[in-house]
Design a protein around this motif. Structure first.
Motif: not given
Length: 402
Positions: A18-19, A268-269, A271-276, A279
């Protein structure tokens, strides 16, 4: 299942990436292959614990398999599993000798003067490598004996390796010295169209004396041409281990003398960590409750993740927070508000001291609200006035402790 605990194993399946580790591996592999065709190089793959170093290594290893067509072979060593230095030397030299033996057998299946000459070269290098391993035992023993004066247990290790060296000398009396063998191996490898990429993973797991042994293996015992070392570590942790093990003032400066090229794994950004996290948290809620999060609850969950998730910096922190939720939430689902529950478990891996304070605060406040217990005025003042609005109290205490 969304509530199945994540073992936090390094990734091997590209579809689970995912990264962007697969893309990094694809771009890095050709450069590593080129490094293994020269005079030898030590490359440092640097990243914080939990940043995905081993996942990237797994994808790199898969990319490097294709390089065998160019005569480049990959050897993986886990120093923290190998034990003493003697076994580390063997774990490197034995696979190298085995690869050369395979090449020798391939050449033996063909005809021609040129092929036979190459076969003889392969056999000679393989024998040199087999002789070099036992010969280095005395050299390592002397290092261990010196270390024994300031490393607990080092004297015992040195004595054991010294005994191994004596046995080796009885088997090969009067043979070439380790330095002479090393020069012959270097000369022969340069003549052959074979190279090696040696992967050394998890160096930041090593005890200080083990870290020193690995560094000596790379830069002294097995510093051969056409061998690229890919060392994987957390720079700060390994530098501290070298500082302690070598008794030097600056372990990071010493590391710079060993590693000629470094690649830092980009984090990782946020924002990407928070999105993961958001979800997967929604999936956990849906599985446990039997309905999707929606309305005010979904909005509060988003606010909690956006705020407390700002502290996330590595994929491992996301996994730790989600595992805590998976483990506890099914048992307390009727007693907690899911967004607040997620907020607490986002704080836990990123600011553990604050999490501990919140546990105490919320435990005391809960019995005060229900009237099941009382506290002194001093404790009450520290915890805050119960009459304040819930969100304001949380914010005030969060800012005060953070």
């Amino acid at each position: 299942m969304a509530t199945a605990l994540d073992s936090d194993r390094a990734l091997e399946d590209e579809t689970q990436d995912q990264f962007g580790f697969v893309g990094m591996a694809t771009r890095l592999a050709p450069s590593i292959v080129e490094a293994s065709k020269g005079d030898g190089m030590v490359i440092g793959l640097e990243g914080r614990w939990g940043s995905g170093k081993t996942s990237l290594l797994n994808f790199l290893r898969a990319e490097l398999v294709a390089a065998q067509d160019e005569g480049i072979h990959t050897i993986t060593i886990a120093p923290w599993l190998n034990g003493d230095t003697s076994s580390m030397v063997a774990s490197l030299l034995e696979p190298m000798a085995a690869i050369l033996k395979t090449k020798e057998d391939e050449i033996a299946a063909t005809d021609g003067v040129q092929e036979n000459a190459a076969k003889e070269q392969m056999a000679e290098v393989g024998q040199l490598l087999r002789d070099y391993g036992p010969k280095t035992a005395r050299r390592i023993a002397s290092v261990a004996n010196v270390a024994g004066y300031f490393v607990p247990g080092g004297q015992l290790v040195g004595d054991a390796l010294g005994a191994a060296a004596n046995a080796a000398d009885q088997l090969m009396p009067g043979g070439p010295t380790p330095s002479e063998l090393k020069q012959k191996i270097a000369h022969k490898i340069q003549e052959l169209d074979v190279g090696f990429v040696v992967i050394l993973d998890d160096l930041d797991r090593l005890e200080p004396e083990q870290a020193v042994e690995v560094v000596r293996l790379v830069r002294s015992v097995a510093d051969f041409p056409r061998v690229a070392y890919l060392m994987c570590y957390d720079r700060e942790v390994l530098a501290q281990a070298l500082k302690t093990g070598l008794k030097v003032a600056d372990g990071d400066l010493f590391l710079q003398k060993i590693v000629q090229l470094t690649f830092n794994i980009p984090l990782p950004e946020p924002f990407d960590l928070r999105t993961q996290f958001r979800d997967e948290a929604k999936a956990i809620y849906a599985e446990v409750i039997g309905a999707d999060a929606d309305g005010e609850l979904l909005n509060d969950l988003g606010l909690a993740v956006d705020r407390e998730g700002m502290g996330l910096s590595t994929p491992r922190e996301v996994k730790l927070a989600l595992n805590s939720i998976r483990f506890v939430f099914p048992q307390v689902k009727d007693d907690v508000y899911f967004p607040d529950f997620c907020r607490l478990h986002l704080i836990k891996p990123t600011n553990y001291k604050l999490y501990q304070w919140l546990e105490v605060y919320l435990s005391v406040r809960s019995v005060l609200v229900t009237g099941d217990a009382t506290v002194s005025m001093l404790v009450a003042k520290k915890l805050g006035k119960l009459g304040e609005p819930k969100e304001k109290k949380w914010d005030d205490h969060y800012e005060q402790v953070a």
